[in-house]
Scaffold this active site. Structure first.
Site, PDB file in Angstrom:
ATOM      1  N   SER A 197       0.813  -1.223   0.000  1.00  0.00           N
ATOM      2  CA  SER A 197       0.000   0.000   0.000  1.00  0.00           C
ATOM      3  C   SER A 197       0.846   1.273   0.000  1.00  0.00           C
ATOM      4  CB  SER A 197      -0.970   0.004   1.198  1.00  0.00           C
ATOM      5  OG  SER A 197      -1.828  -1.120   1.158  1.00  0.00           O
ATOM      6  N   ARG A 198       2.055   1.173  -0.502  1.00  0.00           N
ATOM      7  CA  ARG A 198       2.961   2.316  -0.663  1.00  0.00           C
ATOM      8  C   ARG A 198       3.439   2.907   0.664  1.00  0.00           C
ATOM      9  NH1 ARG A 198       2.696   0.010  -4.858  1.00  0.00           N
ATOM     10  NH2 ARG A 198       2.481   0.928  -6.932  1.00  0.00           N
ATOM     11  N   LEU A 199       3.264   2.184   1.759  1.00  0.00           N
ATOM     12  CA  LEU A 199       3.777   2.651   3.048  1.00  0.00           C
ATOM     13  C   LEU A 199       5.199   2.120   3.235  1.00  0.00           C
ATOM     14  CD1 LEU A 199       0.706   2.403   5.462  1.00  0.00           C
ATOM     15  CD2 LEU A 199       1.751   4.447   4.481  1.00  0.00           C
TER      16      LEU A 199
END
Length: 226
Positions: A197-199
């Site tokens: 989730s692009r974290l």
């Protein structure tokens, strides 16, 4: 608009509380693991591919990929034709940024600092360790300069190959005066670990002292937002 290919990065990332006070332990570990993976996996084809960005005196940037050929607590090193575009840029502006990126491993190491030419004895020792064909190519290519066509390049290669034929000796081909290398003295080192989730995880080491990459008193560590 073309369809976008999306991949959710499923890496192990980096954890708070386990980051060492200096970047060298992780740098050494990640490069070693990438090289080991390349021997076993087709999706890590060139673990030493180092993207190097330079800028000329006016600040106009350029980026290209070379091969990492030196790695130690003193920095990241590569070899090249000193008359190439990168060599001319570094003669005008020693600031340099570089990145090792392993997409299949969801990892990257980014560095920023200044480039310094490697000692001549280091350059000569490395040049003599190269395959004969690579040594001939160093003479053949006026790197970054225009060439009429592929045939002209191959003709030049054939001429040098005839001049300095392969007898299996490291001294078969002399070291060109225009061929050298650079060491990147790092002022910043960032470790990037891809997460879902692009974290992503990003930890940046900023130089605060004069020591090398292994000196814990010379670096300040912080986590960056992805």
């Amino acid at each position: 608009m073309n369809e976008v290919l999306r991949t959710d990065y499923d890496g192990h990332g980096l954890e708070d509380g386990v980051m060492p006070p200096a970047p060298w332990p992780f740098v050494e570990e990640w490069v070693t693991e990438a090289r080991d993976a390349a021997r076993e996996r087709a999706d890590v084809p060139e673990p030493d591919a180092l993207s190097v960005a330079t800028a000329d005196a006016s600040g106009r940037p350029r980026v290209r990929t070379v091969l990492l050929r030196h790695l130690g607590p003193d920095g990241f090193g590569f070899f090249t034709n000193l008359s190439s575009r990168k060599g001319r840029d570094l003669a005008e502006n020693a600031a340099v940024a570089a990145s090792l990126t392993w997409p299949a491993m969801f990892r990257a190491i980014r560095v920023f600092g200044r480039a310094e030419q490697l000692p001549r004895e280091t350059v000569e020792a490395y040049f003599r360790s190269r395959p004969w064909g690579s040594r001939i190519s160093a003479w053949t290519s006026a790197q970054s300069q225009p060439v009429e066509d592929r045939a002209a390049l191959e003709q030049a290669y054939a001429a040098y190959a005839e001049k300095w034929s392969d007898h299996g000796s490291p001294d078969d081909v002399p070291v060109p005066d225009f061929w050298g290398g650079y060491l990147i003295h790092c002022d910043e080192v960032e470790l990037w670990g891809g997460r879902r989730s692009r974290l992503h995880d990003r930890f940046r080491y900023v130089r605060v002292g004069d020591g090398d990459l292994a000196d814990p008193t010379s670096w300040e560590l912080s986590r960056l937002q992805p």
